[in-house]
Design a protein around this motif. Structure first.
Motif, PDB file in Angstrom:
ATOM      1  N   VAL A 117      28.595 -32.077   7.806  1.00 53.94           N
ATOM      2  CA  VAL A 117      29.298 -31.448   8.929  1.00 53.94           C
ATOM      3  C   VAL A 117      29.028 -29.950   8.931  1.00 53.94           C
ATOM      4  CG1 VAL A 117      31.570 -30.934   9.935  1.00 53.94           C
ATOM      5  CG2 VAL A 117      31.160 -33.162   8.867  1.00 53.94           C
ATOM      6  N   LEU A 118      28.700 -29.409  10.111  1.00 58.01           N
ATOM      7  CA  LEU A 118      28.723 -27.967  10.334  1.00 58.01           C
ATOM      8  C   LEU A 118      29.911 -27.659  11.230  1.00 58.01           C
ATOM      9  CD1 LEU A 118      27.426 -25.123  10.092  1.00 58.01           C
ATOM     10  CD2 LEU A 118      26.280 -25.624  12.257  1.00 58.01           C
ATOM     11  N   LEU A 171      25.839 -22.271  -1.203  1.00 61.05           N
ATOM     12  CA  LEU A 171      25.621 -20.951  -0.607  1.00 61.05           C
ATOM     13  C   LEU A 171      24.372 -20.995   0.280  1.00 61.05           C
ATOM     14  CD1 LEU A 171      26.151 -17.993  -0.139  1.00 61.05           C
ATOM     15  CD2 LEU A 171      25.320 -17.491  -2.454  1.00 61.05           C
ATOM     16  N   GLY A 172      24.594 -21.236   1.570  1.00 60.66           N
ATOM     17  CA  GLY A 172      23.520 -21.183   2.545  1.00 60.66           C
ATOM     18  C   GLY A 172      23.367 -19.768   3.057  1.00 60.66           C
ATOM     19  N   LEU A 173      22.122 -19.305   3.197  1.00 53.19           N
ATOM     20  CA  LEU A 173      21.847 -17.891   3.471  1.00 53.19           C
ATOM     21  C   LEU A 173      20.940 -17.737   4.688  1.00 53.19           C
ATOM     22  CD1 LEU A 173      21.043 -17.032  -0.234  1.00 53.19           C
ATOM     23  CD2 LEU A 173      23.114 -16.337   0.979  1.00 53.19           C
ATOM     24  N   GLY A 174      21.354 -16.856   5.603  1.00 55.04           N
ATOM     25  CA  GLY A 174      20.539 -16.548   6.763  1.00 55.04           C
ATOM     26  C   GLY A 174      20.307 -15.057   6.879  1.00 55.04           C
ATOM     27  N   ARG A 175      19.317 -14.680   7.715  1.00 51.62           N
ATOM     28  CA  ARG A 175      19.006 -13.254   7.872  1.00 51.62           C
ATOM     29  C   ARG A 175      19.491 -12.694   9.205  1.00 51.62           C
ATOM     30  NH1 ARG A 175      12.851 -12.585   7.155  1.00 51.62           N
ATOM     31  NH2 ARG A 175      12.884 -14.705   6.363  1.00 51.62           N
ATOM     32  N   LYS A 188      36.732 -33.633  -2.962  1.00 57.01           N
ATOM     33  CA  LYS A 188      35.410 -33.952  -3.506  1.00 57.01           C
ATOM     34  C   LYS A 188      34.250 -33.484  -2.635  1.00 57.01           C
ATOM     35  CE  LYS A 188      35.317 -38.581  -1.441  1.00 57.01           C
ATOM     36  NZ  LYS A 188      35.136 -40.028  -1.663  1.00 57.01           N
ATOM     37  N   ILE A 189      34.459 -33.317  -1.346  1.00 59.73           N
ATOM     38  CA  ILE A 189      33.356 -32.950  -0.469  1.00 59.73           C
ATOM     39  C   ILE A 189      32.850 -31.550  -0.832  1.00 59.73           C
ATOM     40  CG2 ILE A 189      34.801 -31.909   1.358  1.00 59.73           C
ATOM     41  CD1 ILE A 189      32.913 -33.262   3.407  1.00 59.73           C
ATOM     42  N   ARG A 190      31.538 -31.362  -0.781  1.00 59.12           N
ATOM     43  CA  ARG A 190      30.983 -30.039  -1.041  1.00 59.12           C
ATOM     44  C   ARG A 190      31.315 -29.137   0.142  1.00 59.12           C
ATOM     45  NH1 ARG A 190      27.802 -29.739  -5.457  1.00 59.12           N
ATOM     46  NH2 ARG A 190      27.273 -27.607  -4.809  1.00 59.12           N
ATOM     47  N   VAL A 191      31.639 -27.883  -0.144  1.00 60.29           N
ATOM     48  CA  VAL A 191      32.017 -26.922   0.894  1.00 60.29           C
ATOM     49  C   VAL A 191      31.154 -25.674   0.718  1.00 60.29           C
ATOM     50  CG1 VAL A 191      33.918 -25.686   1.988  1.00 60.29           C
ATOM     51  CG2 VAL A 191      34.387 -27.805   0.734  1.00 60.29           C
ATOM     52  N   GLY A 192      30.667 -25.145   1.818  1.00 60.32           N
ATOM     53  CA  GLY A 192      29.805 -23.985   1.685  1.00 60.32           C
ATOM     54  C   GLY A 192      29.552 -23.272   2.990  1.00 60.32           C
ATOM     55  N   SER A 193      28.538 -22.421   2.962  1.00 62.63           N
ATOM     56  CA  SER A 193      28.216 -21.559   4.099  1.00 62.63           C
ATOM     57  C   SER A 193      26.945 -22.028   4.779  1.00 62.63           C
ATOM     58  CB  SER A 193      28.038 -20.110   3.630  1.00 62.63           C
ATOM     59  OG  SER A 193      26.995 -20.013   2.682  1.00 62.63           O
ATOM     60  N   GLY A 194      27.006 -22.072   6.079  1.00 61.33           N
ATOM     61  CA  GLY A 194      25.826 -22.442   6.840  1.00 61.33           C
ATOM     62  C   GLY A 194      25.601 -21.515   8.008  1.00 61.33           C
ATOM     63  N   GLY A 195      25.525 -20.201   7.803  1.00 58.79           N
ATOM     64  CA  GLY A 195      25.443 -19.656   6.459  1.00 58.79           C
ATOM     65  C   GLY A 195      26.167 -18.319   6.365  1.00 58.79           C
ATOM     66  N   ILE A 196      26.025 -17.723   5.200  1.00 53.52           N
ATOM     67  CA  ILE A 196      26.329 -16.309   5.014  1.00 53.52           C
ATOM     68  C   ILE A 196      25.119 -15.518   5.519  1.00 53.52           C
ATOM     69  CG2 ILE A 196      26.576 -14.480   3.292  1.00 53.52           C
ATOM     70  CD1 ILE A 196      29.149 -15.986   3.655  1.00 53.52           C
ATOM     71  N   MET A 197      25.367 -14.578   6.423  1.00 51.16           N
ATOM     72  CA  MET A 197      24.272 -13.743   6.952  1.00 51.16           C
ATOM     73  C   MET A 197      24.065 -12.587   5.979  1.00 51.16           C
ATOM     74  SD  MET A 197      23.393 -15.429   9.631  1.00 51.16           S
ATOM     75  CE  MET A 197      23.824 -16.914   8.746  1.00 51.16           C
ATOM     76  N   LYS A 243      28.620 -35.755   3.163  1.00 52.37           N
ATOM     77  CA  LYS A 243      28.188 -35.107   1.923  1.00 52.37           C
ATOM     78  C   LYS A 243      28.764 -33.713   1.746  1.00 52.37           C
ATOM     79  CE  LYS A 243      24.047 -33.884  -0.757  1.00 52.37           C
ATOM     80  NZ  LYS A 243      24.420 -34.698  -1.927  1.00 52.37           N
ATOM     81  N   ARG A 244      28.716 -32.898   2.802  1.00 53.34           N
ATOM     82  CA  ARG A 244      29.158 -31.510   2.685  1.00 53.34           C
ATOM     83  C   ARG A 244      29.758 -31.029   4.002  1.00 53.34           C
ATOM     84  NH1 ARG A 244      24.940 -29.520  -0.153  1.00 53.34           N
ATOM     85  NH2 ARG A 244      23.351 -31.095   0.218  1.00 53.34           N
ATOM     86  N   PHE A 245      30.480 -29.922   3.890  1.00 55.79           N
ATOM     87  CA  PHE A 245      31.165 -29.316   5.032  1.00 55.79           C
ATOM     88  C   PHE A 245      30.863 -27.827   4.993  1.00 55.79           C
ATOM     89  CE2 PHE A 245      34.701 -27.474   7.348  1.00 55.79           C
ATOM     90  CZ  PHE A 245      35.036 -28.406   8.310  1.00 55.79           C
ATOM     91  N   TRP A 246      30.058 -27.371   5.948  1.00 59.22           N
ATOM     92  CA  TRP A 246      29.637 -25.973   5.958  1.00 59.22           C
ATOM     93  C   TRP A 246      30.277 -25.206   7.107  1.00 59.22           C
ATOM     94  CZ3 TRP A 246      23.621 -25.517   4.924  1.00 59.22           C
ATOM     95  CH2 TRP A 246      23.389 -25.752   3.557  1.00 59.22           C
ATOM     96  N   LEU A 247      30.517 -23.928   6.854  1.00 59.00           N
ATOM     97  CA  LEU A 247      31.067 -23.001   7.843  1.00 59.00           C
ATOM     98  C   LEU A 247      30.077 -21.866   8.061  1.00 59.00           C
ATOM     99  CD1 LEU A 247      34.376 -23.278   6.041  1.00 59.00           C
ATOM    100  CD2 LEU A 247      34.337 -23.557   8.521  1.00 59.00           C
TER     101      LEU A 247
END
Length: 332
Positions: A8-9, A106-110, A71-80, A40-44
């Motif tokens: 999920v995004l 830790l998802g990373l964008g520019r 239990k779900i993985r949580v992360g960034s989609g992404g941190i700029m 699998k995961r939940f990104w913000l």
């Protein structure tokens, strides 16, 4: 057809007539729902200066979601990443991983995740972004390493923690970088579909195995609007269409309710532009979604699909993710 994970995004969408607190509670509700469905995961995603998106303090919101799930993985989609210092992000995500071990990405964008004026307010220097972004990724890897324990500048918490890094992109630029660094790659097909084919080709052909990853790993983010009938799904999808019209018009107001007649809202040119931007949007009932997913996966062979769903009614949004999960399960 290659098997794939599903995730999920969430942009923490603010809806007309609803509060920011409502938005956050809906995000937590969705995360719990997705967890129970074995997503699998939940990104913000980090965005700024938008009335329609409340995920500006991304690390804080990740902590809120992780604390409310199990239990779900949580992360960034992404941190700029160029919006921040590498050390601050290392400390923030080191704190998150220490609080929620084995669950933080830790998802990373520019990109800035905002308009040009707000990007300036964030302190970005566009003249050095292309050299700054790769350098910052290497800095993060150093801060997270055990070997940095003898350095004069250390990330505490963060040092010695296993926090997976993902490179995000909406063009081919980051595909080259993800391949060079041997890191997993996530493409923003939910709003920038044009270069996805080439980006995947570049990433796969130039991937260099690393200590983090021995073969390419691709996440494709797409839009999904599912309902019990195709008619209802098409109706619900008008919230997504209106949101993208507002982007074109530079009017980032909260997400609107669905409408019966889009032709009364968009011009022929706007319709063409919106449908082009939303090329990778799966809309329909369960069997239609399954067929669209099959066609997509037959062509792109991704490792993971991340679903973004702009639906005004929260209960319908939950139902959409359930139908999409059933559609995926029916393929295997």
């Amino acid at each position: 057809m290659k098997n794939f994970e599903i995730s999920v995004l969430d942009l923490a969408p603010v809806k007309q007539g609803k509060s920011i607190n409502d938005t956050f509670q809906d995000s937590l509700s969705l995360a719990n729902f997705a967890e129970n469905l074995n997503y699998k995961r939940f990104w913000l995603a980090e965005h700024h200066n938008m009335e329609s998106i409340a995920s500006s303090a991304t690390s804080v919101l990740i902590g809120f979601i992780a604390n409310g799930t199990k239990k779900i993985r949580v992360g960034s989609g992404g941190i700029m990443l160029p919006n921040h210092s590498s050390l601050i992000i290392a400390e923030q995500f080191g704190t998150l991983e220490s609080l929620f071990p084995g669950r933080i990405d830790l998802g990373l964008g520019r990109a800035p995740g905002t308009d040009g004026l707000t990007a300036q307010a964030l302190g970005r220097n566009p003249a050095i972004i292309n050299e700054q972004f790769p350098r910052q990724i290497l800095e993060l890897q150093r801060y997270f390493s055990k070997e940095n324990s003898n350095a004069l500048v250390r990330a505490i918490p963060g040092e010695g923690l296993d926090i997976p890094l993902y490179i995000l992109g909406s063009s081919t630029d980051s595909a080259w970088l993800a391949a060079e660094l041997g890191l997993p790659y996530a493409f923003a097909g939910h709003f920038a579909p044009d270069q996805m084919d080439m980006a995947f080709k570049i990433y796969r052909e130039h991937f260099e195995p690393s200590q983090y990853l021995d073969k390419p790993y691709i996440i494709a983010c797409v839009n999904g609007v599912a309902a019990e009938t195709s008619e209802e799904a098409n109706f619900l999808s008008t919230t997504l269409f209106q949101a993208f019209i507002n982007i074109i018009r530079n009017d980032r107001k909260p997400f609107p309710k669905p409408v019966e007649d889009m032709d009364s809202i968009w011009s022929p040119m706007e319709k063409t532009m919106v449908l082009k931007m939303l090329k990778f949007s799966f809309v329909g009932n369960q069997s239609e979604i399954a067929e669209q997913l099959r066609n997509f996966q037959d062509k792109y062979q991704v490792d993971e699909l991340m679903i973004n769903s702009h639906i005004y009614d929260h209960s319908k949004r939950l139902e959409s993710y359930e139908i999409i999960k059933r559609a995926v399960d029916s393929l295997f």
